[in-house]
Motif scaffolding. Structure first.
Motif, PDB file in Angstrom:
ATOM      1  N   GLY A  35       2.365  -9.303  -3.602  1.00  0.00           N
ATOM      2  CA  GLY A  35       2.761  -8.618  -2.383  1.00  0.00           C
ATOM      3  C   GLY A  35       1.626  -8.588  -1.377  1.00  0.00           C
ATOM      4  N   ILE A  36       1.806  -9.264  -0.233  1.00  0.00           N
ATOM      5  CA  ILE A  36       0.755  -9.318   0.794  1.00  0.00           C
ATOM      6  C   ILE A  36       1.259  -8.607   2.046  1.00  0.00           C
ATOM      7  N   GLY A  37       1.682  -7.363   1.839  1.00  0.00           N
ATOM      8  CA  GLY A  37       2.132  -6.531   2.944  1.00  0.00           C
ATOM      9  C   GLY A  37       1.094  -5.488   3.295  1.00  0.00           C
ATOM     10  N   GLY A  38       1.556  -4.257   3.548  1.00  0.00           N
ATOM     11  CA  GLY A  38       0.648  -3.206   3.965  1.00  0.00           C
ATOM     12  C   GLY A  38      -0.441  -2.902   2.963  1.00  0.00           C
ATOM     13  N   LEU A  39      -0.121  -2.930   1.668  1.00  0.00           N
ATOM     14  CA  LEU A  39      -1.119  -2.693   0.627  1.00  0.00           C
ATOM     15  C   LEU A  39      -1.892  -3.954   0.285  1.00  0.00           C
ATOM     16  N   GLY A  40      -1.193  -5.067   0.187  1.00  0.00           N
ATOM     17  CA  GLY A  40      -1.844  -6.321  -0.188  1.00  0.00           C
ATOM     18  C   GLY A  40      -2.867  -6.794   0.823  1.00  0.00           C
ATOM     19  N   ASN A  41      -2.678  -6.426   2.103  1.00  0.00           N
ATOM     20  CA  ASN A  41      -3.646  -6.828   3.128  1.00  0.00           C
ATOM     21  C   ASN A  41      -5.034  -6.263   2.859  1.00  0.00           C
ATOM     22  N   PRO A  42      -5.209  -4.938   2.764  1.00  0.00           N
ATOM     23  CA  PRO A  42      -6.556  -4.427   2.493  1.00  0.00           C
ATOM     24  C   PRO A  42      -7.067  -4.800   1.111  1.00  0.00           C
ATOM     25  N   VAL A  43      -6.172  -4.891   0.126  1.00  0.00           N
ATOM     26  CA  VAL A  43      -6.614  -5.308  -1.209  1.00  0.00           C
ATOM     27  C   VAL A  43      -7.241  -6.693  -1.146  1.00  0.00           C
ATOM     28  N   ALA A  44      -6.529  -7.644  -0.546  1.00  0.00           N
ATOM     29  CA  ALA A  44      -7.031  -9.018  -0.458  1.00  0.00           C
ATOM     30  C   ALA A  44      -8.314  -9.079   0.363  1.00  0.00           C
ATOM     31  N   GLN A  45      -8.361  -8.333   1.458  1.00  0.00           N
ATOM     32  CA  GLN A  45      -9.533  -8.383   2.330  1.00  0.00           C
ATOM     33  C   GLN A  45     -10.768  -7.826   1.635  1.00  0.00           C
ATOM     34  N   PHE A  46     -10.627  -6.689   0.950  1.00  0.00           N
ATOM     35  CA  PHE A  46     -11.777  -6.088   0.275  1.00  0.00           C
ATOM     36  C   PHE A  46     -12.220  -6.915  -0.930  1.00  0.00           C
ATOM     37  N   LEU A  47     -11.289  -7.451  -1.697  1.00  0.00           N
ATOM     38  CA  LEU A  47     -11.673  -8.267  -2.850  1.00  0.00           C
ATOM     39  C   LEU A  47     -12.348  -9.550  -2.403  1.00  0.00           C
ATOM     40  N   GLN A  69       1.619  -3.330  12.887  1.00  0.00           N
ATOM     41  CA  GLN A  69       1.225  -1.923  13.006  1.00  0.00           C
ATOM     42  C   GLN A  69       0.292  -1.497  11.875  1.00  0.00           C
ATOM     43  N   ARG A  70       0.307  -2.243  10.738  1.00  0.00           N
ATOM     44  CA  ARG A  70      -0.461  -1.785   9.580  1.00  0.00           C
ATOM     45  C   ARG A  70      -1.053  -2.915   8.742  1.00  0.00           C
ATOM     46  N   GLN A  71      -0.590  -4.146   8.903  1.00  0.00           N
ATOM     47  CA  GLN A  71      -1.032  -5.248   8.048  1.00  0.00           C
ATOM     48  C   GLN A  71      -2.191  -5.964   8.740  1.00  0.00           C
ATOM     49  N   ILE A  72      -3.403  -5.542   8.390  1.00  0.00           N
ATOM     50  CA  ILE A  72      -4.599  -5.805   9.187  1.00  0.00           C
ATOM     51  C   ILE A  72      -5.139  -7.225   9.061  1.00  0.00           C
ATOM     52  N   ASP A 124      -0.630  -4.770  -8.096  1.00  0.00           N
ATOM     53  CA  ASP A 124       0.763  -4.730  -7.658  1.00  0.00           C
ATOM     54  C   ASP A 124       0.854  -4.013  -6.323  1.00  0.00           C
ATOM     55  N   CYS A 125       1.198  -4.769  -5.285  1.00  0.00           N
ATOM     56  CA  CYS A 125       1.324  -4.225  -3.932  1.00  0.00           C
ATOM     57  C   CYS A 125       2.747  -4.396  -3.408  1.00  0.00           C
ATOM     58  N   THR A 126       3.710  -4.419  -4.328  1.00  0.00           N
ATOM     59  CA  THR A 126       5.096  -4.656  -3.953  1.00  0.00           C
ATOM     60  C   THR A 126       5.786  -3.358  -3.559  1.00  0.00           C
ATOM     61  N   ASP A 127       7.059  -3.492  -3.140  1.00  0.00           N
ATOM     62  CA  ASP A 127       7.764  -2.316  -2.629  1.00  0.00           C
ATOM     63  C   ASP A 127       9.113  -2.097  -3.295  1.00  0.00           C
ATOM     64  N   ASN A 128       9.297  -2.657  -4.511  1.00  0.00           N
ATOM     65  CA  ASN A 128      10.568  -2.431  -5.194  1.00  0.00           C
ATOM     66  C   ASN A 128      10.340  -2.341  -6.701  1.00  0.00           C
ATOM     67  N   PHE A 129      11.177  -1.531  -7.358  1.00  0.00           N
ATOM     68  CA  PHE A 129      10.982  -1.245  -8.771  1.00  0.00           C
ATOM     69  C   PHE A 129      11.208  -2.462  -9.657  1.00  0.00           C
ATOM     70  N   ILE A 198      -5.681   3.304   3.173  1.00  0.00           N
ATOM     71  CA  ILE A 198      -6.294   4.196   2.187  1.00  0.00           C
ATOM     72  C   ILE A 198      -5.884   3.791   0.778  1.00  0.00           C
ATOM     73  N   VAL A 199      -4.590   3.602   0.580  1.00  0.00           N
ATOM     74  CA  VAL A 199      -4.084   3.242  -0.756  1.00  0.00           C
ATOM     75  C   VAL A 199      -4.575   1.861  -1.156  1.00  0.00           C
ATOM     76  N   GLY A 200      -4.489   0.888  -0.234  1.00  0.00           N
ATOM     77  CA  GLY A 200      -4.924  -0.473  -0.554  1.00  0.00           C
ATOM     78  C   GLY A 200      -6.409  -0.552  -0.858  1.00  0.00           C
ATOM     79  N   ALA A 201      -7.229   0.167  -0.079  1.00  0.00           N
ATOM     80  CA  ALA A 201      -8.667   0.171  -0.332  1.00  0.00           C
ATOM     81  C   ALA A 201      -8.974   0.801  -1.689  1.00  0.00           C
ATOM     82  N   THR A 202      -8.229   1.843  -2.055  1.00  0.00           N
ATOM     83  CA  THR A 202      -8.429   2.470  -3.359  1.00  0.00           C
ATOM     84  C   THR A 202      -8.007   1.534  -4.477  1.00  0.00           C
ATOM     85  N   GLN A 203      -6.914   0.801  -4.273  1.00  0.00           N
ATOM     86  CA  GLN A 203      -6.520  -0.197  -5.266  1.00  0.00           C
ATOM     87  C   GLN A 203      -7.618  -1.249  -5.449  1.00  0.00           C
ATOM     88  N   ALA A 204      -8.201  -1.685  -4.337  1.00  0.00           N
ATOM     89  CA  ALA A 204      -9.282  -2.673  -4.419  1.00  0.00           C
ATOM     90  C   ALA A 204     -10.470  -2.111  -5.188  1.00  0.00           C
TER      91      ALA A 204
END
Length: 246
Positions: A35-47, A69-72, A124-129, A198-204
């Motif tokens: 998942g390279i959306g709102g969470l995957g963006n900061p995760v990928a960037q920080f890693l 608006q959020r996918q940096i 896991d940066c996805t948005d569905n169960f 915040i969440v993505g950076a913490t995941q990273a």
């Protein structure tokens, strides 16, 4: 490490908890980001910025104007491009030493199994169960640590499940398949832009540490900026990681 690498990663190397050895391990590591959306963006960037040697990015979507608006990792010129392609281009500009594997596809358990087995950590940066449970099953089967995140409206959560220790719980122990959890997505509910950072950076951060205590669930309320931490216990009857699954 050569002189350029020592300079690039000097602020990590200066940390007594990390140092040169940890930085070299980062460079030899492989992270799978689903998942390279709102969470995957900061995760990928920080890693990538931290020097993780190989990043495998999975996402079937293309960049949409509403993502900006959020996918940096994305800019206006990326609208319409596959997310993994646009993210890979940005990562290459940030740190050309990082090898990026792009998978612009929707993947199920069969495809995820070998991908998780080849990685050192799965984020896991996805948005569905359905996808979250497939990622969890792949990690349990491959005995790989999983960093799970979610964000909606002003609420976020991060959990670390380390399947390398059979005593640890898995995602299914916390959110069972078939349980009555309402599935909500930011496309219909909205999401506060800084929250995904915040969440993505913490995941990273959790992915980089790898030694983070397993079985924690972190919850954040972005309106009050309050964190809560819950301890997740292993479910002996869990069909994924419990005795019944062995």
């Amino acid at each position: 490490m050569d002189d350029t690498q020592l300079l690039r990663y000097s602020r990590h190397i200066l940390l007594s908890e990390l140092g040169v050895d940890a930085q070299q391990r980062f460079g030899e590591s492989h992270a799978l980001i689903v998942g390279i959306g709102g969470l995957g963006n900061p995760v990928a960037q920080f890693l990538a910025a931290a020097g993780v040697g190989t990043l495998t990015l999975i996402d079937a979507d293309r960049v949409d104007l509403t993502n900006l608006q959020r996918q940096i990792l994305f800019d206006t010129g990326a609208v319409g491009r596959p997310k993994v392609e646009a993210a890979a281009a940005r990562i290459a500009a940030v740190n050309p030493e990082v090898r990026v594997v792009q998978l612009a596809d929707r993947v199920g358990l069969a495809a995820l199994a070998p991908l998780a087995a080849a990685a050192d950590v799965v984020v896991d940066c996805t948005d569905n169960f359905a996808t979250r449970h497939a990622v969890n099953r792949a990690c349990v089967a491959a005995k790989k640590p999983l960093v799970s995140g979610a964000a909606i409206r002003f609420d976020g959560q991060i959990a670390v499940f380390d399947a390398r220790d059979p005593a640890n719980p898995c995602y299914h122990c916390l959110f069972g398949e078939g349980d009555e959890f309402e599935e909500t997505r930011c496309a219909t509910m909205g999401v506060f832009a800084p929250l995904v950072g915040i969440v993505g950076a913490t995941q990273a951060a959790e992915a980089l540490k790898l030694l983070a205590p397993a079985g924690r669930l972190l919850l954040i309320d972005a309106l009050t900026m309050e964190w809560r931490e819950l301890t997740v216990v292993k479910d002996p009857a869990c069909p994924v990681c419990g005795m019944a699954a062995r």
